[in-house]
Design a protein around this motif. Structure first.
Motif, short mmCIF file in Angstrom:
data_model
loop_
_atom_site.label_atom_id
_atom_site.label_comp_id
_atom_site.label_asym_id
_atom_site.label_seq_id
_atom_site.Cartn_x
_atom_site.Cartn_y
_atom_site.Cartn_z
N CYS A 58 0.83 -1.20 0.00
CA CYS A 58 0.00 0.00 0.00
C CYS A 58 0.87 1.26 0.00
CB CYS A 58 -0.91 -0.03 1.23
SG CYS A 58 -2.01 1.38 1.36
N TYR A 89 -8.37 -5.18 1.85
CA TYR A 89 -7.41 -4.39 2.62
C TYR A 89 -7.56 -2.92 2.24
CZ TYR A 89 -3.01 -3.01 4.80
OH TYR A 89 -2.07 -2.42 5.58
N LYS A 90 -7.69 -2.06 3.25
CA LYS A 90 -7.83 -0.63 3.00
C LYS A 90 -6.45 -0.02 2.78
CE LYS A 90 -10.98 1.75 3.31
NZ LYS A 90 -11.73 2.32 2.21
N CYS A 91 -6.33 0.68 1.68
CA CYS A 91 -5.08 1.34 1.31
C CYS A 91 -5.41 2.80 1.06
CB CYS A 91 -4.54 0.65 0.06
SG CYS A 91 -2.93 1.25 -0.46
N TYR A 113 -8.51 3.71 -0.95
CA TYR A 113 -8.78 2.60 -1.85
C TYR A 113 -8.89 1.28 -1.09
CZ TYR A 113 -6.82 6.25 -4.77
OH TYR A 113 -6.57 7.45 -5.38
N THR A 114 -9.56 0.31 -1.70
CA THR A 114 -9.70 -1.03 -1.14
C THR A 114 -9.22 -2.03 -2.17
OG1 THR A 114 -11.61 -0.30 0.15
CG2 THR A 114 -11.32 -2.67 -0.12
#
Length: 114
Positions: free
Chosen positions: A72, A106-108, A111-112
């Motif tokens: 990320c 996964y949250k970045c 963004y996901t």
């Protein structure tokens, strides 16, 4: 002479402290910007969602994806941004490489990972 030895000692200490600081960051033993440079084979795939993803890109992303936090940070790094990487497209690369064990959801940042 004594002043130059002291200067070298201070520089060595600062270098060691910098390495230790990086080891506790998002990417162990490296920085997100340094890792982004290794993703050169992914350049077109990170800008165009319809571009083919080269095997060399998938190999680097697989290595990088072992740490979603690092992946990320790399995708959102200044180096990636200045290279024209679109994070929303780049984060689709693990799926486009057909990785079964990718960190789906996964949250970045905003963004996901799909």
């Amino acid at each position: 002479m004594e002043a130059s030895v002291k200067c070298l000692c201070v520089l060595a200490f600062l270098a060691t402290a910098g390495i230790a600081a990086d080891a506790t960051g998002e990417c162990p033993k490296s920085t997100p910007d340094a890792e982004a440079m290794k993703l050169y084979p992914c350049a077109s795939a990170a800008q165009d969602p319809n571009a083919a993803v080269p095997a060399s890109c998938c190999a680097e992303v697989k290595r990088l994806g072992q740490s979603p936090k690092c992946m990320c940070a790399v995708m959102l790094s200044n180096t990636a941004k200045s290279s024209g990487v679109k994070p929303e497209v780049a984060l689709t690369i693990p799926k486009r490489c057909n990785f079964a064990n990718r960190p789906v959801g996964y949250k970045c940042g905003p963004y996901t990972l799909p």
